[in-house]
Write a protein that holds these residues in place. Structure first.
Motif, short mmCIF file in Angstrom:
data_model
loop_
_atom_site.label_atom_id
_atom_site.label_comp_id
_atom_site.label_asym_id
_atom_site.label_seq_id
_atom_site.Cartn_x
_atom_site.Cartn_y
_atom_site.Cartn_z
N THR A 108 0.85 -1.20 0.00
CA THR A 108 0.00 0.00 0.00
C THR A 108 0.88 1.25 0.00
O THR A 108 0.66 2.19 -0.78
N ASP A 127 -1.13 -4.58 9.18
CA ASP A 127 -1.71 -5.91 8.93
C ASP A 127 -3.04 -6.09 9.63
O ASP A 127 -3.90 -6.83 9.16
N ARG A 179 4.48 -7.77 8.70
CA ARG A 179 4.47 -8.83 7.69
C ARG A 179 5.68 -8.70 6.77
O ARG A 179 6.24 -9.69 6.31
N LYS A 185 -8.38 -5.30 6.69
CA LYS A 185 -7.43 -5.24 7.81
C LYS A 185 -8.10 -4.88 9.14
O LYS A 185 -7.46 -4.90 10.18
C1 5RP Z 1 5.79 -4.20 6.77
C2 5RP Z 1 4.44 -3.80 7.26
C3 5RP Z 1 3.43 -3.41 6.24
O1 5RP Z 1 3.17 -2.05 6.37
C4 5RP Z 1 2.18 -4.21 6.42
O2 5RP Z 1 2.51 -5.57 6.30
C5 5RP Z 1 1.10 -3.85 5.38
O3 5RP Z 1 1.54 -4.18 4.11
P1 5RP Z 1 0.58 -4.12 2.83
O4 5RP Z 1 0.25 -2.69 2.60
O5 5RP Z 1 1.40 -4.74 1.73
O6 5RP Z 1 -0.64 -4.95 3.16
O7 5RP Z 1 4.17 -3.75 8.43
O8 5RP Z 1 6.63 -4.57 7.81
#
Ligand code: 5RP
Length: 227
Positions: free
Chosen positions: A29, A86, A98, A123
């Protein structure tokens, strides 16, 4: 889902003004946000904006998209940090990590004047830990001892394995990640502090009481949650 991510990333641009130092988050994102921010800088619609990356991913994307990059130790203050998450609970407590970048993310987001979170509606959870494990960055030699220690919290922890490398994920800081599944997270702030008290834990992915604003991408448009 990609359209929802793009919509929140576009909306986040409304928070950025000339002369700002912006913490640049990690993940898919925030990647859109970095791309769009770079475009505004290149088109000179924004001036004197600097990015402080939370990871190698954010740094590479910022450089690729023409955002001037500075280190955390080169700035007096961070005006705003923009990052994904997440899980988000109704009190704006988060699980992050993540992408294994949680330590620098937390350092930069904690320091920021405003921490703006970008998520899609999948989320949102009633209680942290409902869908995602809590990532914990640990000193490599201590991983097994910490995994055992975590059982005291009625949780199980797994060493995160890499996908395009043999062996475990190694973070930008040279550490390992344990993914801990908790039966029930009653008090996120309390657990965040307790996990960080275990020797060998560098940082954990519970971000309690840090987020200021969450932009949520939904099919009916971008919604704003605020503390
Ligand atoms: C990385 C993170 C990310 O911000 C989180 O996993 C969200 O990622 P995405 O926007 O791909 O869903 O904490 O360490």
């Amino acid at each position: 889902m990609e359209e929802l991510k793009k919509a929140v990333a576009k909306k986040a641009l409304e928070f950025i003004e000339d002369d700002m130092v912006v913490g640049l988050g990690t993940g898919s994102t925030t990647a859109y946000f970095i791309e769009y921010l770079g475009k505004l800088i290149m088109e000179e619609e924004l001036e004197d904006v600097y990015g402080v990356p939370t990871s190698y991913q954010a740094r590479l994307l910022a450089l690729e998209n023409g955002i001037p990059v500075v280190g955390l130790d080169e700035v007096d203050a961070i005006d705003i940090a923009v990052d994904g998450a997440d899980e988000v609970d109704p009190h704006l407590n988060l699980i992050k990590g993540r992408g294994a970048a949680l330590t620098m993310e937390k350092i930069i987001e904690y320091r920021a004047g405003t921490f703006l979170v970008l998520v899609d509606e999948s989320k949102l959870v009633e209680r942290l830990g409902q869908k995602m494990p809590v990532p914990i960055e640990v000193i490599p030699a201590a991983w097994r001892a910490i995994a055992e220690e975590i059982e005291v919290f009625n949780a199980t922890a797994e060493l995160r394995m890499a996908e395009k490398k043999d062996g475990p994920v190694v973070t930008d800081n040279g550490n390992f990640i344990l993914d801990a599944r908790f039966h029930h997270i009653e008090d996120p702030l309390d657990l965040e502090i307790e996990l960080n008290n275990i020797p060998g834990v560098v940082e954990n992915g519970i971000f309690a009481d840090i987020a200021d604003i969450v932009l949520v991408g939904t099919k009916d448009g971008v919604k704003r949650m605020e503390r």
